[in-house]
Write a protein that holds these residues in place. Structure first.
Motif, PDB file in Angstrom:
ATOM      1  N   ASP A 359      28.549  31.156  23.262  1.00  0.00           N
ATOM      2  CA  ASP A 359      29.704  31.471  22.418  1.00  0.00           C
ATOM      3  C   ASP A 359      30.468  32.672  22.966  1.00  0.00           C
ATOM      4  O   ASP A 359      31.715  32.672  23.022  1.00  0.00           O
ATOM      5  N   VAL A 360      29.732  33.720  23.352  1.00  0.00           N
ATOM      6  CA  VAL A 360      30.372  34.938  23.841  1.00  0.00           C
ATOM      7  C   VAL A 360      31.146  34.654  25.127  1.00  0.00           C
ATOM      8  O   VAL A 360      32.305  35.065  25.278  1.00  0.00           O
ATOM      9  N   VAL A 361      30.527  33.942  26.061  1.00  0.00           N
ATOM     10  CA  VAL A 361      31.185  33.634  27.330  1.00  0.00           C
ATOM     11  C   VAL A 361      32.447  32.808  27.098  1.00  0.00           C
ATOM     12  O   VAL A 361      33.514  33.094  27.655  1.00  0.00           O
ATOM     13  N   GLN A 362      32.355  31.776  26.235  1.00  0.00           N
ATOM     14  CA  GLN A 362      33.516  30.931  25.964  1.00  0.00           C
ATOM     15  C   GLN A 362      34.620  31.713  25.259  1.00  0.00           C
ATOM     16  O   GLN A 362      35.806  31.529  25.550  1.00  0.00           O
ATOM     17  N   ALA A 363      34.220  32.596  24.329  1.00  0.00           N
ATOM     18  CA  ALA A 363      35.227  33.364  23.594  1.00  0.00           C
ATOM     19  C   ALA A 363      35.983  34.310  24.518  1.00  0.00           C
ATOM     20  O   ALA A 363      37.208  34.449  24.416  1.00  0.00           O
ATOM     21  N   LEU A 364      35.287  34.983  25.417  1.00  0.00           N
ATOM     22  CA  LEU A 364      35.942  35.945  26.302  1.00  0.00           C
ATOM     23  C   LEU A 364      36.809  35.256  27.353  1.00  0.00           C
ATOM     24  O   LEU A 364      37.709  35.871  27.908  1.00  0.00           O
ATOM     25  N   ARG A 365      36.556  33.976  27.607  1.00  0.00           N
ATOM     26  CA  ARG A 365      37.361  33.239  28.572  1.00  0.00           C
ATOM     27  C   ARG A 365      38.492  32.460  27.924  1.00  0.00           C
ATOM     28  O   ARG A 365      39.405  31.997  28.612  1.00  0.00           O
ATOM     29  N   GLY A 366      38.438  32.283  26.606  1.00  0.00           N
ATOM     30  CA  GLY A 366      39.367  31.388  25.934  1.00  0.00           C
ATOM     31  C   GLY A 366      40.614  32.064  25.414  1.00  0.00           C
ATOM     32  O   GLY A 366      40.763  33.289  25.457  1.00  0.00           O
ATOM     33  N   ASP A 367      41.519  31.235  24.885  1.00  0.00           N
ATOM     34  CA  ASP A 367      42.764  31.696  24.275  1.00  0.00           C
ATOM     35  C   ASP A 367      42.503  31.923  22.788  1.00  0.00           C
ATOM     36  O   ASP A 367      42.677  31.028  21.960  1.00  0.00           O
ATOM     37  N   ASN A 368      42.054  33.132  22.446  1.00  0.00           N
ATOM     38  CA  ASN A 368      41.704  33.453  21.070  1.00  0.00           C
ATOM     39  C   ASN A 368      41.844  34.952  20.852  1.00  0.00           C
ATOM     40  O   ASN A 368      42.440  35.646  21.679  1.00  0.00           O
ATOM     41  N   GLU A 369      41.303  35.443  19.753  1.00  0.00           N
ATOM     42  CA  GLU A 369      41.484  36.840  19.379  1.00  0.00           C
ATOM     43  C   GLU A 369      40.315  37.738  19.787  1.00  0.00           C
ATOM     44  O   GLU A 369      40.269  38.901  19.407  1.00  0.00           O
ATOM     45  N   MET A 370      39.366  37.201  20.537  1.00  0.00           N
ATOM     46  CA  MET A 370      38.238  37.990  21.013  1.00  0.00           C
ATOM     47  C   MET A 370      38.573  38.621  22.363  1.00  0.00           C
ATOM     48  O   MET A 370      39.220  38.002  23.210  1.00  0.00           O
ATOM     49  N   ASP A 371      38.152  39.864  22.549  1.00  0.00           N
ATOM     50  CA  ASP A 371      38.239  40.542  23.836  1.00  0.00           C
ATOM     51  C   ASP A 371      37.058  41.509  23.917  1.00  0.00           C
ATOM     52  O   ASP A 371      36.348  41.711  22.930  1.00  0.00           O
ATOM     53  N   PRO A 372      36.788  42.105  25.072  1.00  0.00           N
ATOM     54  CA  PRO A 372      35.614  42.981  25.193  1.00  0.00           C
ATOM     55  C   PRO A 372      35.594  44.117  24.170  1.00  0.00           C
ATOM     56  O   PRO A 372      34.530  44.458  23.641  1.00  0.00           O
ATOM     57  N   ALA A 373      36.751  44.716  23.872  1.00  0.00           N
ATOM     58  CA  ALA A 373      36.775  45.832  22.924  1.00  0.00           C
ATOM     59  C   ALA A 373      36.362  45.379  21.526  1.00  0.00           C
ATOM     60  O   ALA A 373      35.596  46.062  20.841  1.00  0.00           O
ATOM     61  N   ARG A 374      36.863  44.232  21.114  1.00  0.00           N
ATOM     62  CA  ARG A 374      36.497  43.737  19.785  1.00  0.00           C
ATOM     63  C   ARG A 374      35.045  43.275  19.753  1.00  0.00           C
ATOM     64  O   ARG A 374      34.359  43.461  18.748  1.00  0.00           O
ATOM     65  N   LEU A 375      34.573  42.661  20.823  1.00  0.00           N
ATOM     66  CA  LEU A 375      33.176  42.249  20.867  1.00  0.00           C
ATOM     67  C   LEU A 375      32.268  43.468  20.752  1.00  0.00           C
ATOM     68  O   LEU A 375      31.298  43.460  19.986  1.00  0.00           O
ATOM     69  N   PHE A 376      32.578  44.532  21.483  1.00  0.00           N
ATOM     70  CA  PHE A 376      31.789  45.755  21.391  1.00  0.00           C
ATOM     71  C   PHE A 376      31.853  46.342  19.984  1.00  0.00           C
ATOM     72  O   PHE A 376      30.847  46.790  19.433  1.00  0.00           O
ATOM     73  N   GLY A 377      33.045  46.301  19.359  1.00  0.00           N
ATOM     74  CA  GLY A 377      33.187  46.829  17.999  1.00  0.00           C
ATOM     75  C   GLY A 377      32.363  46.037  16.992  1.00  0.00           C
ATOM     76  O   GLY A 377      31.773  46.595  16.071  1.00  0.00           O
ATOM     77  N   LEU A 378      32.317  44.714  17.159  1.00  0.00           N
ATOM     78  CA  LEU A 378      31.513  43.876  16.263  1.00  0.00           C
ATOM     79  C   LEU A 378      30.023  44.164  16.434  1.00  0.00           C
ATOM     80  O   LEU A 378      29.273  44.230  15.442  1.00  0.00           O
ATOM     81  N   LEU A 379      29.577  44.345  17.682  1.00  0.00           N
ATOM     82  CA  LEU A 379      28.174  44.685  17.933  1.00  0.00           C
ATOM     83  C   LEU A 379      27.833  46.037  17.315  1.00  0.00           C
ATOM     84  O   LEU A 379      26.760  46.231  16.738  1.00  0.00           O
ATOM     85  N   LYS A 380      28.752  46.979  17.442  1.00  0.00           N
ATOM     86  CA  LYS A 380      28.540  48.303  16.857  1.00  0.00           C
ATOM     87  C   LYS A 380      28.454  48.231  15.342  1.00  0.00           C
ATOM     88  O   LYS A 380      27.597  48.865  14.722  1.00  0.00           O
ATOM     89  N   ALA A 381      29.338  47.413  14.731  1.00  0.00           N
ATOM     90  CA  ALA A 381      29.315  47.265  13.272  1.00  0.00           C
ATOM     91  C   ALA A 381      28.012  46.653  12.793  1.00  0.00           C
ATOM     92  O   ALA A 381      27.472  47.043  11.746  1.00  0.00           O
ATOM     93  N   ALA A 382      27.472  45.692  13.556  1.00  0.00           N
ATOM     94  CA  ALA A 382      26.224  45.037  13.155  1.00  0.00           C
ATOM     95  C   ALA A 382      25.038  45.977  13.200  1.00  0.00           C
ATOM     96  O   ALA A 382      24.004  45.726  12.571  1.00  0.00           O
ATOM     97  N   ASN A 383      25.181  47.091  13.932  1.00  0.00           N
ATOM     98  CA  ASN A 383      24.077  48.042  14.061  1.00  0.00           C
ATOM     99  C   ASN A 383      24.367  49.365  13.357  1.00  0.00           C
ATOM    100  O   ASN A 383      23.645  50.336  13.579  1.00  0.00           O
TER     101      ASN A 383
END
Length: 384
Positions: A359-383
C-alpha cells in the motif's frame, strides 16, 4: 436512530461547548467549511454495509455471538439486523474472499433517488433487500460502490436488552435487588457508523458532502501541518434541527483504500462489558477497549471477526444538530480516548505486513494525496 430536537437557544450553548472541547480556535480563515452549499440530496442515515465472505455459516456464527439477529438467509446471502425497527444492518454475500464492498445510505424521500440519478447520470433500480426497495449505485472517488436506497418495508422491532437500573449518590433506583448482568451477546440495536481509509481524502470528503449532503462534526490534522488541511473527518447526516449521531461516516488519509471498522450500538456499558466477556470465552480477539472516545464520546469495545475484520460495540454517543460547527484538533493515538487502555498497534494498523508495505509503495508512486511528508506525519501521529 435515537434523536433529540434542539432549540435555537440550546444550539447556541452546545456550539460554544463543542468549540471549547474540540477546537483550539475553531476553523481558521480559508479552511474547509465542513459542508456543501448546494448538495444534490441529503441522506438520512446509513442503511446497511455490504461484505463478501466465502463461508456464510462461519460468518453467521460470529454474527450471532456478536449480537446480530438474522433478517433473511439465502444460499448466497446473509442479511443481519439489530433490534430497532428499520432496515437490516449488514448483508454478507458469498464470495471468493472476505472483503468489504461498500456502504448503503438511506434516502430521506423516494424522490431523492430520482434527483440523484438525474444529477449523476445513473439509473434507479430495484434493491435486493428483504421487503423490496429502490436504489441508485454510485462510485466514490476512493473506488467504493455507494448505494443510496429507499426500502419499501421496514423490519419490525425486536425485543432488546433493557438498560440496568443504576444507583447514583442519593438517587436509589435499585433496592433489595442484586445487580447481575447476564453473560450473553451484546444485543445489537442498530448500525452506527463506518470508518474508511483513503488515499484521496480531500476528493472523497467533498464527494460525500456535495453528493449526499453530509456535514463534518470534527476535523483532525497532522500536528504542525494544519496548513495542509485535515487528514481525518468525522461526518454526520444533516437532518436540520434533529440531532443525529456525531458521525455516520469517518474517513482518514492513509496509504490504502479500504475498510477500517464499523460500529453497532448496544444498550449500555454493562452490555458492552458482559458481551465482551461472552466473546472472549468463545475465543474471539479484542482489538482495543473498553474505553470512551473523545470525538463522538462513545463508550467503545473493538473486536476482530474470524476473517480479521474489525467491528465495534458502542453506547452513549454524542448527538449533534446541523447548528454545530466542525471542531478542529491534532491527530494522535493518545487523542482517541478520554479513558481506557492505550490504543493498540492492531487497532491503529501500525504493524508491518506485506500488504501494508505494498500500500505504501503504491501510494507514494500514485496520483493521490499521499507524499513522504504526510506518510511520516501519519506514522508520528500513530505513535503519539
Amino acid at each position: 436512530m435515537s434523536r433529540t430536537r434542539v432549540t435555537a437557544a440550546d444550539a447556541t450553548d452546545v456550539r460554544t461547548a463543542h468549540q471549547d472541547l474540540h477546537s483550539e480556535r475553531g476553523a481558521l480563515r480559508g479552511e474547509h467549511p465542513g459542508r456543501s452549499r448546494n448538495p444534490v440530496i441529503k441522506v438520512a442515515d446509513l442503511a446497511w454495509l455490504e461484505f463478501e465472505k466465502p463461508d456464510l455459516a462461519r460468518a453467521e456464527v460470529f454474527a450471532l455471538d456478536f449480537g446480530f439477529s438474522v433478517a433473511a438467509r439465502t444460499a448466497d446471502a446473509l442479511w443481519l439486523r439489530g433490534t430497532f425497527a428499520g432496515s437490516p444492518c449488514m448483508v454478507i454475500r458469498r464470495g471468493r474472499r472476505s472483503r468489504f464492498i461498500g456502504p448503503a445510505f438511506r434516502a430521506a424521500d423516494p424522490a431523492d433517488l430520482d434527483r440523484l440519478a438525474r444529477a449523476t447520470g445513473t439509473d434507479v433500480r430495484n434493491a435486493d433487500v428483504p421487503g423490496g426497495g429502490r436504489a441508485v449505485t454510485l462510485l466514490d472517488p476512493s473506488g467504493f460502490p455507494v448505494r443510496v436506497v429507499h426500502c419499501a418495508q421496514q423490519l419490525p422491532e425486536l425485543p432488546g436488552q433493557q438498560p440496568l437500573p443504576l444507583n447514583f449518590g442519593t438517587g436509589h433506583r435499585r433496592t433489595n435487588a442484586a445487580q447481575r448482568p447476564p453473560r450473553e451477546p451484546s444485543r445489537i440495536q442498530r448500525l452506527g457508523h463506518v470508518v474508511l481509509e483513503t488515499r484521496v481524502f480531500g476528493r472523497a470528503l467533498d464527494w460525500y458532502l456535495d453528493t449526499l449532503g453530509m456535514i463534518v462534526s470534527d476535523f483532525l490534522f497532522l500536528d504542525g501541518r494544519r496548513d495542509r488541511g485535515p487528514t481525518m473527518a468525522f461526518v454526520r447526516c444533516d437532518q436540520g434541527g434533529l440531532a443525529v449521531d456525531h458521525h455516520t461516516l469517518a474517513m482518514h488519509l492513509g496509504p490504502g483504500n479500504g475498510y477500517v471498522h464499523s460500529a453497532y450500538q448496544v444498550t449500555d456499558l454493562d452490555s458492552i462489558a458482559a458481551g465482551g466477556e461472552y466473546l472472549a470465552e468463545r475465543g474471539y480477539r479484542r482489538s482495543w477497549g473498553i474505553g470512551r472516545h473523545i470525538q463522538g464520546s462513545q463508550l467503545f469495545d473493538y473486536w476482530r471477526d474470524p476473517d480479521h475484520l474489525m467491528l465495534e460495540h458502542f453506547a452513549d454517543g454524542d448527538l449533534f444538530s446541523c447548528d454545530l460547527e466542525p471542531g478542529w484538533a491534532p491527530m494522535s493515538a493518545g487523542g482517541l480516548a478520554q479513558w481506557g487502555p492505550p490504543a493498540t498497534r492492531d487497532f491503529l494498523g501500525a504493524g508491518p505486513s506485506p500488504r501494508r508495505i505494498r500500500d505504501v509503495v503504491q501510494a507514494l508512486r500514485g496520483d493521490n494525496e499521499m507524499d513522504p511528508a504526510r506518510l511520516f506525519g501519519l506514522l508520528k501521529a500513530a505513535n503519539s
